[in-house]
Design an enzyme around this catalytic site. Structure first.
Site, PDB file in Angstrom:
ATOM      1  CD  GLU A  84      -2.643  -0.606   2.751  1.00 27.62           C
ATOM      2  OE1 GLU A  84      -3.392  -1.487   3.156  1.00 27.62           O
ATOM      3  OE2 GLU A  84      -2.439   0.466   3.359  1.00 27.62           O
ATOM      4  CB  CYS A  97       2.138   7.408   3.434  1.00 30.25           C
ATOM      5  SG  CYS A  97       2.112   6.173   4.713  1.00 30.25           S
ATOM      6  CB  CYS A 104       3.907  -4.977  10.783  1.00 29.55           C
ATOM      7  SG  CYS A 104       5.081  -4.301  11.977  1.00 29.55           S
ATOM      8  CB  CYS A 108       0.986  -1.801  17.363  1.00 32.21           C
ATOM      9  SG  CYS A 108       2.763  -1.576  17.332  1.00 32.21           S
ATOM     10  CB  CYS A 111      -1.439  -1.070  13.953  1.00 33.26           C
ATOM     11  SG  CYS A 111      -0.736  -1.141  12.302  1.00 33.26           S
ATOM     12  CB  CYS A 331      -1.199   1.953   9.398  1.00 29.23           C
ATOM     13  SG  CYS A 331       0.190   0.914   9.526  1.00 29.23           S
TER      14      CYS A 331
END
Ligand code: SAH
Ligand code: SF4
Length: 343
Positions: A84, A97, A104, A108, A111, A331
């Protein structure tokens, strides 16, 4: 897929062609990127055909919001990986961005990318191709009320850039050395991957470092950011201070506000004191809610109260707007909607 080859090695893609052909190709890839190989008009058609496909991904989806001032791309690599990138136009600049990983590993809680887990690293070529694609797009489609030049690149898409150090470093090198972008206009955002922060401080480029703090004490932070158990706040402050000393660059602190979690007066005061210690600039952004998390953004009034408290305690704060509300622009969210739910 010429972006997967280092700009200095492009001659290897061109067989026995004279060396000026590699220079021409480098120009089209990095200085004046184009969306289509056929736009590389000074390269012979047979050479262009040998370079196809130009991009290391296809454009699966392009969404627009905010009256054309926000564009989000979902790119798809040949192995199925989703990448993305989001382009945001402002009156004085255009910011891109980009993603550094697919998924990931940091987990977190708030997210969307973290909720999906880690799939794979992106290569330097896949990272730089996002930048080149946005530059090429911008040349053909200027954003209303914004400069036509790509001014800033932020590593705030999917992934933890400092956990994919080599490729991220090489992508930064290509931006600065080959695309002639200013290192100051490149922001590396990290959740606090300490070894990477220390390495980045040793690099020659004065990039901007953004530390995603979100909580001012270890108890709260490790509930939101599991990596905090390995690299607690004091160590991160030391590393950020060292970065600031060697680079002479102000560090940015990122703070995603969640209702009833990190929007309290105590957190505001503690954040202001960390910011003062680091002489850091604070970016506050209200949470963009994700499907798999119970956290919610605070009301507008509570966001404003929090910001006023941090300012009153002496810190330098910007309240960032949440761009692309209608297009899943936080995100990892476009991908989160497109893919099957994690098992
Ligand atoms: N892994 C890096 C960079 C990618 S995340 C990092 O964590 O810094 C980029 C920024 O988006 C981080 O500051 C992150 O905390 C923030 N973010 C993640 N999910 C979000 C959400 N749902 N709403 C608002 N900001 C979010
Ligand atoms: Fe990874 Fe950053 Fe999301 Fe945390 S906030 S899971 S580090 S992408």
């Amino acid at each position: 897929m010429p972006y997967l080859t280092a700009p200095e090695d492009l001659a290897t893609l061109l067989g026995g062609q004279p060396s000026y052909r590699a220079d021409q190709l480098r120009h089209w890839l990095y200085q004046t990127p184009v969306l289509d190989l056929d736009e590389m008009t000074n390269l012979p058609a047979s050479l262009r055909a040998g370079l196809a496909p130009l991009w290391p991904f296809t454009v699966e989806e392009q969404q627009e919001a905010d009256g054309g001032r926000t564009i989000k791309w979902l790119f798809r690599a040949p192995d199925g990986a989703a990448i993305e990138a989001v382009l945001m136009g402002y009156p004085s600049r255009v910011t891109l961005c980009i993603s550094s990983q697919v998924g990931c590993a940091m987990g977190c809680t708030f997210c969307a990318t973290g909720q999906f887990g880690f799939e794979r690293h992106l290569s330097a070529g896949e990272i730089i191709a996002q930048v080149a694609y946005a530059k090429a797009h911008l040349r053909d489609h200027p954003m209303p009320g914004s400069p036509q030049r790509l001014g800033n690149v932020v590593f705030m898409g999917m992934g933890e850039p400092l956990a994919n150090y080599g490729p991220v470093r090489e992508a930064i090198r290509r931006m600065v050395d080959v695309m002639d972008m200013s290192a100051r206009s490149i922001t590396v955002s990290t959740v606090g991957f300490l070894p990477g922060m220390l390495k980045l401080a040793d690099e020659p480029w004065p990039v901007t470092l953004a530390l995603s703090l979100h909580a001012a004490d270890d108890d709260l932070r490790q509930r939101l950011v599991p990596l905090n158990r390995r690299y607690p706040i004091d160590d991160l402050i030391d590393a950020a201070a060292a970065f600031q000393r060697t680079k002479g660059r102000r560090v940015t602190i990122e703070w995603t506000l969640m209702q009833g979690v990190n929007d309290t007066p105590d957190q505001a005061r503690a954040l202001a004191s960390i910011a003062a210690e680091l002489r850091a600039h604070v970016n506050v952004i209200a949470l963009n809610p994700t499907p798999l998390s119970a956290e919610r953004p605070p009301t507008k009034q509570r966001v404003d109260e929090f910001v006023s408290r941090v300012v009153a305690a002496g810190a330098n704060v910007t309240l960032r707007d949440t761009r692309g509300q209608g297009i899943d622009a936080a995100c990892g969210q476009l991908r989160a909607r497109k893919e099957a739910k994690p098992g």
